[in-house]
Design a protein around this motif. Structure first.
Motif, mmCIF file in Angstrom:
data_model
loop_
_atom_site.group_PDB
_atom_site.id
_atom_site.type_symbol
_atom_site.label_atom_id
_atom_site.label_comp_id
_atom_site.label_asym_id
_atom_site.label_seq_id
_atom_site.Cartn_x
_atom_site.Cartn_y
_atom_site.Cartn_z
ATOM 1 N N LYS A 23 0.874 -1.266 0.023
ATOM 2 C CA LYS A 23 0.089 -0.019 0.045
ATOM 3 C C LYS A 23 0.891 0.993 0.009
ATOM 4 C CE LYS A 23 -3.625 2.398 2.666
ATOM 5 N NZ LYS A 23 -4.246 2.147 4.228
ATOM 6 N N GLN A 24 0.298 2.496 -0.712
ATOM 7 C CA GLN A 24 1.183 3.604 -0.764
ATOM 8 C C GLN A 24 1.312 4.262 0.842
ATOM 9 O OE1 GLN A 24 0.347 6.262 -3.986
ATOM 10 N NE2 GLN A 24 1.323 8.113 -2.867
ATOM 11 N N VAL A 25 2.360 4.379 1.315
ATOM 12 C CA VAL A 25 2.583 5.000 2.591
ATOM 13 C C VAL A 25 3.398 6.246 2.551
ATOM 14 C CG1 VAL A 25 2.812 2.708 3.621
ATOM 15 C CG2 VAL A 25 4.937 3.738 2.668
ATOM 16 N N GLY A 26 3.435 6.858 1.269
ATOM 17 C CA GLY A 26 4.279 7.978 1.239
ATOM 18 C C GLY A 26 4.343 8.369 -0.167
ATOM 19 N N SER A 27 5.060 9.260 -0.421
ATOM 20 C CA SER A 27 5.618 9.852 -1.779
ATOM 21 C C SER A 27 6.837 10.650 -1.651
ATOM 22 C CB SER A 27 4.528 10.640 -2.648
ATOM 23 O OG SER A 27 4.167 11.842 -1.827
ATOM 24 N N VAL A 28 7.701 10.338 -2.711
ATOM 25 C CA VAL A 28 8.715 11.079 -2.715
ATOM 26 C C VAL A 28 8.530 12.469 -3.794
ATOM 27 C CG1 VAL A 28 11.219 11.110 -3.831
ATOM 28 C CG2 VAL A 28 10.242 9.044 -2.906
ATOM 29 N N LYS A 29 8.966 13.613 -3.240
ATOM 30 C CA LYS A 29 8.335 14.836 -3.904
ATOM 31 C C LYS A 29 9.541 15.411 -4.693
ATOM 32 C CE LYS A 29 4.750 15.775 -0.455
ATOM 33 N NZ LYS A 29 4.245 16.938 0.615
ATOM 34 N N ALA A 30 9.861 14.747 -5.749
ATOM 35 C CA ALA A 30 11.050 14.786 -6.696
ATOM 36 C C ALA A 30 10.955 16.336 -7.122
ATOM 37 C CB ALA A 30 11.398 13.977 -7.444
ATOM 38 N N VAL A 31 10.022 16.706 -7.799
ATOM 39 C CA VAL A 31 9.680 18.065 -8.061
ATOM 40 C C VAL A 31 8.289 18.526 -7.395
ATOM 41 C CG1 VAL A 31 9.001 19.567 -10.267
ATOM 42 C CG2 VAL A 31 10.633 17.489 -10.342
ATOM 43 N N ASP A 32 8.635 19.593 -6.856
ATOM 44 C CA ASP A 32 7.292 20.205 -5.937
ATOM 45 C C ASP A 32 6.872 21.564 -6.099
ATOM 46 O OD1 ASP A 32 5.410 19.509 -4.002
ATOM 47 O OD2 ASP A 32 6.700 20.138 -2.317
ATOM 48 N N GLY A 33 6.273 21.681 -7.466
ATOM 49 C CA GLY A 33 5.725 23.166 -7.620
ATOM 50 C C GLY A 33 6.763 23.919 -8.354
ATOM 51 N N VAL A 34 7.125 23.685 -9.529
ATOM 52 C CA VAL A 34 8.183 24.374 -10.191
ATOM 53 C C VAL A 34 7.354 25.022 -11.259
ATOM 54 C CG1 VAL A 34 10.100 24.307 -11.912
ATOM 55 C CG2 VAL A 34 10.054 22.916 -9.394
ATOM 56 N N SER A 35 7.887 26.445 -11.700
ATOM 57 C CA SER A 35 7.363 27.332 -12.754
ATOM 58 C C SER A 35 8.567 28.109 -13.361
ATOM 59 C CB SER A 35 6.318 28.268 -12.084
ATOM 60 O OG SER A 35 5.161 27.652 -11.526
ATOM 61 N N PHE A 36 8.538 28.240 -14.621
ATOM 62 C CA PHE A 36 9.499 28.827 -15.326
ATOM 63 C C PHE A 36 8.996 28.853 -16.630
ATOM 64 C CE2 PHE A 36 10.936 24.628 -15.328
ATOM 65 C CZ PHE A 36 11.458 24.253 -16.692
ATOM 66 N N THR A 37 9.664 29.981 -17.581
ATOM 67 C CA THR A 37 9.638 30.005 -19.110
ATOM 68 C C THR A 37 10.872 30.067 -19.648
ATOM 69 O OG1 THR A 37 9.619 32.175 -18.911
ATOM 70 C CG2 THR A 37 7.440 31.341 -18.767
ATOM 71 N N VAL A 38 10.891 29.586 -20.951
ATOM 72 C CA VAL A 38 12.060 29.628 -21.932
ATOM 73 C C VAL A 38 11.536 29.986 -23.054
ATOM 74 C CG1 VAL A 38 13.828 28.211 -23.057
ATOM 75 C CG2 VAL A 38 12.779 27.387 -20.693
ATOM 76 N N LYS A 39 12.425 31.109 -23.681
ATOM 77 C CA LYS A 39 12.212 31.725 -25.161
ATOM 78 C C LYS A 39 12.835 31.050 -26.170
ATOM 79 C CE LYS A 39 10.964 36.237 -22.845
ATOM 80 N NZ LYS A 39 9.738 36.207 -23.307
ATOM 81 N N PRO A 40 12.598 31.403 -27.350
ATOM 82 C CA PRO A 40 13.318 30.602 -28.423
ATOM 83 C C PRO A 40 14.422 30.994 -28.385
ATOM 84 C CG PRO A 40 11.101 31.221 -29.178
ATOM 85 C CD PRO A 40 11.251 31.969 -27.692
ATOM 86 N N GLY A 41 15.713 30.172 -28.462
ATOM 87 C CA GLY A 41 17.009 30.566 -28.588
ATOM 88 C C GLY A 41 17.599 30.620 -27.068
ATOM 89 N N GLU A 42 17.091 30.626 -26.264
ATOM 90 C CA GLU A 42 17.611 30.914 -25.093
ATOM 91 C C GLU A 42 18.099 29.682 -24.220
ATOM 92 O OE1 GLU A 42 16.082 32.991 -20.689
ATOM 93 O OE2 GLU A 42 14.512 31.909 -21.887
ATOM 94 N N THR A 43 19.187 29.764 -23.425
ATOM 95 C CA THR A 43 19.637 28.923 -22.558
ATOM 96 C C THR A 43 19.327 29.002 -21.149
ATOM 97 O OG1 THR A 43 21.318 28.323 -24.157
ATOM 98 C CG2 THR A 43 21.638 27.422 -21.976
ATOM 99 N N LEU A 44 18.422 28.220 -20.472
ATOM 100 C CA LEU A 44 18.304 28.396 -18.954
ATOM 101 C C LEU A 44 19.045 27.359 -18.183
ATOM 102 C CD1 LEU A 44 16.557 29.402 -16.636
ATOM 103 C CD2 LEU A 44 14.801 27.655 -17.117
ATOM 104 N N GLY A 45 19.862 27.779 -17.657
ATOM 105 C CA GLY A 45 20.663 26.751 -16.524
ATOM 106 C C GLY A 45 19.845 26.252 -15.568
#
Length: 337
Positions: A23-45
């Motif tokens: 039975k599920q007893v919990g969860s690993v919150k690997a990504v937890d509410g991430v927001s961002f944008t990327v424009k054409p030709g841009e590099t986001l590190g």
């Protein structure tokens, strides 16, 4: 300029099961509410310690993992829960390059088969035309056309990563997710691959999401940098701003760990005490404050520590445990507004 990619409140929670019935007893919150944008030709590190969720986030963007919640828009189209049949023609627009070239290339396939596979799946051109495209792609990444009929084990690590680049750009994508593409390579080879990526970006006008833990590498290639900590983005700004005027305590600690070429240079290294909290049972308040046992941690329990624009284009988590008092007062006012 409109956004190529827009991510809103993305979450990826992996179930943890136990007991006889699993039975599920919990969860690993690997990504937890991430927001961002990327424009054409841009590099986001995208930077952070191992286990902070960087690679998981990258795989969610390509739907290699099915996100638990949130939304991913590619050129204005919501691909978060799009069926695989509808998603297939859009996959040519966003591709991924993996960390370990030895593991990500099928050793039973020839280089020709590996690089041609995306073209075969998308049914681009005839078989003869696809073979010609493969040889052109190999030349573009600095390998001889004769490499097409060899196998991955016949190449060095840097050459194998070039094969990975050729496969990733085969469909002329609009965006590449680069998951630590040079961390498995020798330092002398890293610069060659990085320069190749920069040249290809200019030539093909691709956007990059560059995932890495080496901040010196990220500085070299990125337009903007997002810092992740325990599944969340805690700071996001232009590359120069992040490196010269960091606001979040965790960002400052990461930057202080970058080695300096001059051995006589005295650097004020920030050493973080404590351990990174578990993503299975994250703190109820500031994860960073919990780690360093900050005296203001208790007041952050239940607090909305969302990203606020503390300066033009500079976003930081509104967290009193991670900011100077002056910055915290600015952030608190922005949250209340």
């Amino acid at each position: 300029m409109s956004d190529l990619l827009e991510v809103n409140d993305l979450k990826m929670h992996f179930p943890v099961r136990g007991g006889i019935t699993m039975k599920q007893v919990g969860s690993v919150k690997a990504v937890d509410g991430v927001s961002f944008t990327v424009k054409p030709g841009e590099t986001l590190g995208l930077v952070g310690e191992s286990g902070c969720g960087k690679s998981t986030l990258g795989k969610c963007l390509l739907r290699l993992y099915e996100p638990t919640a949130g939304q991913i828009d590619l050129e204005g189209r919501d691909i978060t829960r799009m069926s695989q049949a509808k998603l297939r023609p859009l996959r040519k627009d966003i591709q991924m390059m993996f960390q370990d070239p030895a593991e990500s290339l099928n050793s039973r396939f020839s280089v020709r088969q590996i690089v041609r596979e995306p073209l075969d799946i998308q049914k681009i051109g005839t078989r003869k035309e696809r073979d010609a495209m493969v040889e052109d792609l190999l030349e573009k990444v600095g390998l001889p056309r004769s490499a097409a009929d060899k196998f991955p084990f016949e190449f060095s690590g840097g050459q194998r990563q070039r094969i990975g680049v050729a496969r990733a750009i085969a469909l002329n994508p609009k965006m590449l997710v680069l998951d630590e593409p040079v961390s498995a390579l020798d330092v002398s080879v890293q610069s060659q691959v990085l320069n190749l990526l920069v040249d290809l970006q200019k030539e093909l006008n691709m956007a990059y999401i560059f995932i890495a833990h080496d901040l010196a590498v990220v500085k070299h290639i990125s337009d903007r940098v997002a810092v992740m900590y325990l599944g969340k983005i805690v700071e996001l700004a232009d590359s120069d701003v992040i490196y010269h005027s960091p606001r979040h305590g965790y960002t400052k600690a990461l930057l202080s760990a970058i080695p300096h070429a001059d051995p006589s240079y005295e650097k004020n290294r920030i050493r973080l005490e404590g351990e990174v909290p578990s993503p299975i049972d994250p703190p109820k308040g500031s994860a960073f404050g919990h780690r360093i046992n900050h005296p203001r941690y208790d007041e952050t329990v239940g607090m909305d520590m969302k990203l606020v624009e503390i300066a033009s284009g500079h976003w930081v988590a509104a967290d009193p445990c991670s900011l100077t008092e002056e910055d915290w007062q600015k952030a608190k006012a922005l949250v209340s507004a």
